[in-house]
Design an enzyme around this catalytic site. Structure first.
Site, PDB file in Angstrom:
ATOM      1  N   SER A   1      38.792  75.454  53.501  1.00 41.65           N
ATOM      2  CA  SER A   1      37.640  74.970  54.271  1.00 41.65           C
ATOM      3  C   SER A   1      37.869  73.509  54.645  1.00 41.65           C
ATOM      4  CB  SER A   1      36.393  75.068  53.398  1.00 41.65           C
ATOM      5  OG  SER A   1      35.363  74.272  53.946  1.00 41.65           O
TER       6      SER A   1
ATOM      7  N   TYR B   1      32.335  73.608  45.545  1.00 38.35           N
ATOM      8  CA  TYR B   1      33.063  74.440  46.517  1.00 38.35           C
ATOM      9  C   TYR B   1      34.167  73.611  47.194  1.00 38.35           C
ATOM     10  CZ  TYR B   1      33.675  76.796  51.075  1.00 38.35           C
ATOM     11  OH  TYR B   1      34.194  77.386  52.204  1.00 38.35           O
TER      12      TYR B   1
ATOM     13  N   SER C   1      33.367  91.385  54.914  1.00 38.81           N
ATOM     14  CA  SER C   1      32.393  90.548  55.623  1.00 38.81           C
ATOM     15  C   SER C   1      33.127  89.426  56.365  1.00 38.81           C
ATOM     16  CB  SER C   1      31.420  89.946  54.590  1.00 38.81           C
ATOM     17  OG  SER C   1      30.490  89.096  55.211  1.00 38.81           O
TER      18      SER C   1
ATOM     19  N   THR D   1      29.354  83.670  60.247  1.00 38.57           N
ATOM     20  CA  THR D   1      29.573  84.758  59.282  1.00 38.57           C
ATOM     21  C   THR D   1      28.346  84.875  58.384  1.00 38.57           C
ATOM     22  OG1 THR D   1      30.488  83.316  57.568  1.00 38.57           O
ATOM     23  CG2 THR D   1      32.067  84.213  59.158  1.00 38.57           C
TER      24      THR D   1
ATOM     25  N   LYS E   1      38.216  74.140  46.860  1.00 36.35           N
ATOM     26  CA  LYS E   1      39.065  74.373  48.031  1.00 36.35           C
ATOM     27  C   LYS E   1      40.205  73.347  48.088  1.00 36.35           C
ATOM     28  CE  LYS E   1      37.154  77.900  50.315  1.00 36.35           C
ATOM     29  NZ  LYS E   1      37.874  79.169  50.492  1.00 36.35           N
TER      30      LYS E   1
HETATM   31  N1  LIG Z   1      32.483  80.868  57.856  1.00 33.12           N
HETATM   32  C1  LIG Z   1      32.937  79.633  57.898  1.00 33.12           C
HETATM   33  O1  LIG Z   1      32.592  78.849  58.789  1.00 33.12           O
HETATM   34  C2  LIG Z   1      33.905  79.155  56.854  1.00 33.12           C
HETATM   35  C3  LIG Z   1      34.281  77.795  56.909  1.00 33.12           C
HETATM   36  C4  LIG Z   1      35.210  77.339  55.986  1.00 33.12           C
HETATM   37  C5  LIG Z   1      35.773  78.204  55.066  1.00 33.12           C
HETATM   38  N2  LIG Z   1      35.384  79.519  55.021  1.00 33.12           N
HETATM   39  C6  LIG Z   1      36.015  80.380  54.021  1.00 33.12           C
HETATM   40  O2  LIG Z   1      36.354  81.609  54.592  1.00 33.12           O
HETATM   41  C7  LIG Z   1      36.353  82.633  53.598  1.00 33.12           C
HETATM   42  C8  LIG Z   1      35.486  83.780  54.069  1.00 33.12           C
HETATM   43  O3  LIG Z   1      34.154  83.307  54.228  1.00 33.12           O
HETATM   44  P1  LIG Z   1      33.079  83.997  55.174  1.00 33.12           P
HETATM   45  O4  LIG Z   1      32.380  82.905  55.884  1.00 33.12           O
HETATM   46  O5  LIG Z   1      33.724  85.101  55.915  1.00 33.12           O
HETATM   47  O6  LIG Z   1      32.061  84.537  54.041  1.00 33.12           O
HETATM   48  P2  LIG Z   1      31.356  85.976  53.814  1.00 33.12           P
HETATM   49  O7  LIG Z   1      30.879  86.507  55.098  1.00 33.12           O
HETATM   50  O8  LIG Z   1      30.371  85.736  52.741  1.00 33.12           O
HETATM   51  O9  LIG Z   1      32.544  86.876  53.238  1.00 33.12           O
HETATM   52  C9  LIG Z   1      33.046  86.597  51.953  1.00 33.12           C
HETATM   53  C10 LIG Z   1      33.898  87.733  51.448  1.00 33.12           C
HETATM   54  O10 LIG Z   1      34.343  87.384  50.126  1.00 33.12           O
HETATM   55  C11 LIG Z   1      33.988  88.428  49.245  1.00 33.12           C
HETATM   56  N3  LIG Z   1      33.670  87.942  47.912  1.00 33.12           N
HETATM   57  C12 LIG Z   1      32.790  86.980  47.548  1.00 33.12           C
HETATM   58  N4  LIG Z   1      32.765  86.847  46.216  1.00 33.12           N
HETATM   59  C13 LIG Z   1      33.624  87.771  45.709  1.00 33.12           C
HETATM   60  C14 LIG Z   1      34.030  88.143  44.401  1.00 33.12           C
HETATM   61  N5  LIG Z   1      33.516  87.567  43.308  1.00 33.12           N
HETATM   62  N6  LIG Z   1      34.968  89.116  44.274  1.00 33.12           N
HETATM   63  C15 LIG Z   1      35.493  89.730  45.351  1.00 33.12           C
HETATM   64  N7  LIG Z   1      35.136  89.437  46.614  1.00 33.12           N
HETATM   65  C16 LIG Z   1      34.209  88.464  46.795  1.00 33.12           C
HETATM   66  C17 LIG Z   1      32.751  89.091  49.857  1.00 33.12           C
HETATM   67  O11 LIG Z   1      32.629  90.405  49.342  1.00 33.12           O
HETATM   68  P3  LIG Z   1      31.231  91.197  49.348  1.00 33.12           P
HETATM   69  O12 LIG Z   1      31.126  91.873  50.701  1.00 33.12           O
HETATM   70  O13 LIG Z   1      31.393  92.161  48.228  1.00 33.12           O
HETATM   71  O14 LIG Z   1      30.140  90.181  49.130  1.00 33.12           O
HETATM   72  C18 LIG Z   1      33.117  89.051  51.328  1.00 33.12           C
HETATM   73  O15 LIG Z   1      33.959  90.124  51.660  1.00 33.12           O
HETATM   74  C19 LIG Z   1      35.831  81.978  52.318  1.00 33.12           C
HETATM   75  O16 LIG Z   1      36.908  81.633  51.484  1.00 33.12           O
HETATM   76  C20 LIG Z   1      35.120  80.739  52.838  1.00 33.12           C
HETATM   77  O17 LIG Z   1      35.075  79.739  51.867  1.00 33.12           O
HETATM   78  C21 LIG Z   1      34.451  80.016  55.890  1.00 33.12           C
END
Ligand SMILES: NC(=O)c1ccc[n+]([C@@H]2O[C@H](COP(=O)([O-])OP(=O)(O)OC[C@H]3O[C@@H](n4cnc5c(N)ncnc54)[C@H](OP(=O)(O)O)[C@@H]3O)[C@@H](O)[C@H]2O)c1
Length: 327
Positions: free
Chosen positions: A179, A205, A53, A240, A209
């Protein structure tokens, strides 16, 4: 000082301008970003946690397009298989092994480590990306608060277990996706697991981080030299499923200016490939430039704090210290 760097620093101070798509677009133009050749990662193996994802998915497709073998580490066999099938259809070669691991369970992560050590002769890049925000305080099967387990302890166990493979692969790199929210918090060093104050999912969270980044700095200090290198990056705000689900109000308001997932993942791919960062370790990046670790008074972690956090996480991981402090 370089005028472009001054302009970039001014963008960063604005936060919204920096974290939104405006920031990445300005920096792309300001610094004339270039992109690696399509065979930049041919023959190399990259591991991505959370590839199913959002940012992990975007990073995976960017890395696969550069010729990498990508180990897909996730908790859902069904989602991983669907992703592997898509990658196979796009690239025509099956260089996308699936490894099941629930980052909420140390037993599951240890099994994934054993499987990877058994089957993979090299590991060039490890990308610690999987993440989630839990609104309620819950504990996983190891009795560790879930946010801390998923964002800190499980990635620590994964990296500790794969360290020998990384060390035997010349020029290897470890990239932790953190983050910008981490700037807002200082972890409670006496209570990393929120047993003595009311749980707040967003703060938990952000604190986790912050611990993650403190550990990146410790890894870099404790494992110096040719490799692996250890760096963190934060993606700004990217569109996302994770962001939409965990912060629906923010997501609705900011959606017009959010980055795409590929833009959010740009610095991941850049850190995995760019020759200019081959020997850089212990830094935090946003949009291909190193950034400060601390921004808000009262949130700073000292060198002694970082050591203490390391020791606490080693204890939670329940295994010998993978990199005792240099004497
Ligand atoms: N999007 C943003 O703006 C943003 C900003 C700051 C930081 N981040 C960081 O970027 C990273 C990715 O976030 P995203 O926004 O891409 O979120 P996302 O779309 O929810 O994707 C999260 C991914 O992590 C996996 N995951 C969650 N819990 C898990 C677990 N217990 N075991 C194994 N896999 C797990 C999910 O797997 P499933 O498909 O199985 O659920 C998914 O593949 C995260 O570390 C987040 O904190 C994102």
């Amino acid at each position: 000082m370089d005028l472009r760097a001054l302009a970039d620093d001014a963008i960063e101070v604005s936060i919204v301008g920096s974290f939104s798509r405006v920031g990445i677009e300005l920096r792309r133009r300001l610094f004339g970003w270039t992109y690696p050749p399509s065979d930049a990662l041919a023959g190399k193996t990259v591991l991505v946690t959370g590839p199913t994802s959002g940012l992990g998915r975007a990073a995976t497709s960017g890395l696969a397009a550069l010729g990498a073998r990508v180990i897909l580490v996730g908790r859902s066999e069904e989602r991983l298989t669907a992703l592997r099938d898509e990658l196979l259809a796009a690239h025509g070669v099956d260089r996308f092994p699936i490894v099941l691991a629930d980052m909420g369970s140390l037993t599951s992560v240890r099994a994934a480590v054993a499987r990877i050590l058994e089957t993979e002769p090299r590991l060039d890049v490890l990308i610690d990306n999987a993440g989630a925000i839990s609104p309620e305080r819950t504990e996983g099967p190891d009795g560790i608060e879930a946010t801390l387990a998923i964002l800190v302890v499980a990635p620590f166990v994964l990296l500790s277990g794969l360290l020998p493979l990384l060390q035997s692969t010349p020029g290897s790199r470890v990239i932790s996706v953190t983050s910008g929210g981490m700037y807002s918090q200082r972890p409670n060093l006496d209570d990393l697991q929120w047993t003595s104050e009311p749980f707040d999912g967003m703060r938990a969270y952000a604190r986790a981080k912050r611990v993650q980044v403190a550990l990146v700095r410790e890894w870099a200090r404790r494992v110096p030299g040719a490799g692996p290198t250890f760096n963190a990056m934060h993606p700004g705000w990217a569109d996302t499923p994770g962001l939409a689900e965990s912060l629906p109000g923010f997501y609705r308001l900011m959606r017009p200016v959010l980055r795409t997932a590929a833009e959010g993942a740009d610095t991941i791919v850049w850190l995995a490939t760019d020759p200019s960062v081959a020997k850089v370790s212990g830094k935090l990046f946003l949009d291909r430039r190193p950034r400060p670790f601390d921004r808000i008074p009262g949130t700073r972690l000292s060198a002694a704090d970082r050591c203490r956090l390391w020791d606490s996480v080693v204890a939670l991981a329940g295994a010998p210290d993978p990199a005792p402090t240099p004497t």
